[in-house]
Design an enzyme around this catalytic site. Structure first.
Site: not given
Length: 429
Positions: A76, A110, A208, A275
């Site tokens: 990530d 994130h 998404n 996520s």
């Protein structure tokens, strides 16, 4: 996408990190490091229990497993190891952008949010915590900021493949990829094969970019690869989050709408998207591997999908096998063995005295029924006789018939009769 047939030949170029919905909160931020040009602000400490923790109830699983001894790689934006709930749970990791150690730095929160959903420590006064709090996070940094499909940094196939291979070589038992890529690359395909050969559980976001029926959703990778668990997102009502994609690559769904997770430095924010559903599946995989280290990656994957709860829709509507259930995944055992024939039940010895009593009671019941019916019939007869006695006495028990009506004829006007009263005595003078 989990399948039993060989992996299709796909490759990847370009990356899209799932967009996070962040609720900003003013708080003093840590001084930016050399790799953070515009670091995001941390959030506020969450004191209430988030809905996804009440739903998944990880405390029911912890008597059996807390994820201890399992290494979960998070590919990530990095993971901030200084967050109070992640201190001591995050290794140095690897920065694939610079091909050097240092994945424990996060500029945008994130990756820290994803890692915290897996392994954030329970703390007094803090409502949020991870599902597998004793798991170890291995951060692999591949991005410096949250990207979208139209703008943001891209990750080459070579960088992403290097991140997967490095995670495997660093001893990861589970690899979480909350990263969605929409173009093929042979290097990434080979890296996925390498991880599967090393018996690593691979979990990836399903993306998404749902198109609302306008056109088919784009195929996300690595969720679209065979052997990779693709994860969709649902909200607190169990409904698919609108942007969560629909396709055969969705194997299971987990909470991903308005979920709470950690931010860089300290505090928490609210996030949306696949996520953040993905690490919940990764954490459950860590719980299984900790409870039963002898299970292979394929067996862990099979356990996750087989123990999912029924969802509001089927695979064709983006729900895969159903809703993630950590408790069932850890406690229920699956087997491929044939059913074992059980010996016949022994005959129950009969009690002669009890049998005789039962027969006597049955006979008594039948007699009582017939006596009751006879008494009821007698009562009806007596009531009918009592009703007929007065009429019989009036007619002296002779049958009576109604008088015949007069014959019909023309109507004749009868003269009106006039009556005079005749005195019976002579009035006196």
């Amino acid at each position: 996408m989990v399948r039993d047939r060989p992996m299709a030949a796909f490759a990847l170029v370009g990356t899209v990190l799932a967009t996070a919905v962040v609720v900003p909160a003013p708080a003093p931020a840590r001084a930016a490091t050399a790799v953070c040009q515009n670091p995001s602000d941390p959030g506020q400490v969450n004191t209430e229990t988030p809905w996804h923790q009440r739903w998944l109830a990880p405390q029911r699983v912890w008597p059996f497993s807390t994820g201890a001894g399992v290494r979960v790689a998070v590919i990530d934006s990095g993971t901030d190891s200084s967050h109070p709930q992640l201190t001591g749970r995050v290794t140095t990791g690897f920065d694939a952008l610079r091909n050097a150690p240092g994945g424990d730095v996060d500029c945008v929160s994130h990756g820290t949010a994803v890692a915290s959903i897996i392994a954030a420590e329970r703390q007094e006064g803090v409502g949020f915590h991870g599902l597998a709090p004793d798991a170890t996070i291995v951060p692999i940094r591949v991005s410096e900021r949250i990207a979208t499909e139209k703008d943001g940094d891209t990750v080459t196939g070579a960088v992403f493949a290097q991140a997967i291979e490095r995670a495997v070589d660093d001893g990861a038992d589970v690899i979480n990829m909350s990263v969605t890529l929409y173009h093929p690359d042979p290097d990434v395909e080979q890296a996925v094969r390498y991880a599967l050969e090393k018996d690593v559980v691979l979990v990836a976001a399903a993306g998404n970019l749902h198109q609302d029926g306008a056109r088919p959703d784009p195929v996300p990778y690595p969720a679209g690869y065979d052997g990779v668990i693709g994860v969709g997102a649902v909200d607190q009502h169990g409904a698919r989050v609108r942007q969560s994609q629909i396709g055969p690559y969705v194997d299971i769904v987990a909470p991903g709408g308005a979920v709470v997770a950690a931010t860089r430095v300290f505090g928490h924010n609210v996030y949306d998207g696949t996520s953040f559903a993905t690490p919940m599946v990764s954490a459950t995989a860590a719980l299984i591997r900790s409870a039963e280290p002898g299970l292979s990656a394929k067996e862990v994957t099979r356990r996750l999908l087989a123990t999912a709860d029924p969802a509001r829709g089927d695979a064709s509507r983006g729900y895969g096998s159903g809703m993630l259930n950590p408790y069932r995944a850890v406690t229920e055992r699956l087997t491929t063995a044939k059913p074992v024939a059980q010996p016949p039940l022994p005959e129950v010895p009969q009690d002669a005295a009890a049998q005789a009593r039962a027969e006597r009671w049955a006979l008594f019941g039948r007699l009582a029924l017939w006596v009751g019916l006879a008494l009821a019939a007698l009562a009806v007869g007596v009531a009918a006789l009592a009703a007929m006695l007065p009429r019989g006495r009036r007619t002296r028990w002779r049958p009576t018939r109604p008088a015949a009506p007069p014959p019909a004829g023309p109507e004749i006007d009868e003269p009106e009769e006039i009556f005079f009263r005749v005195p019976t005595s002579t009035p006196r003078g």
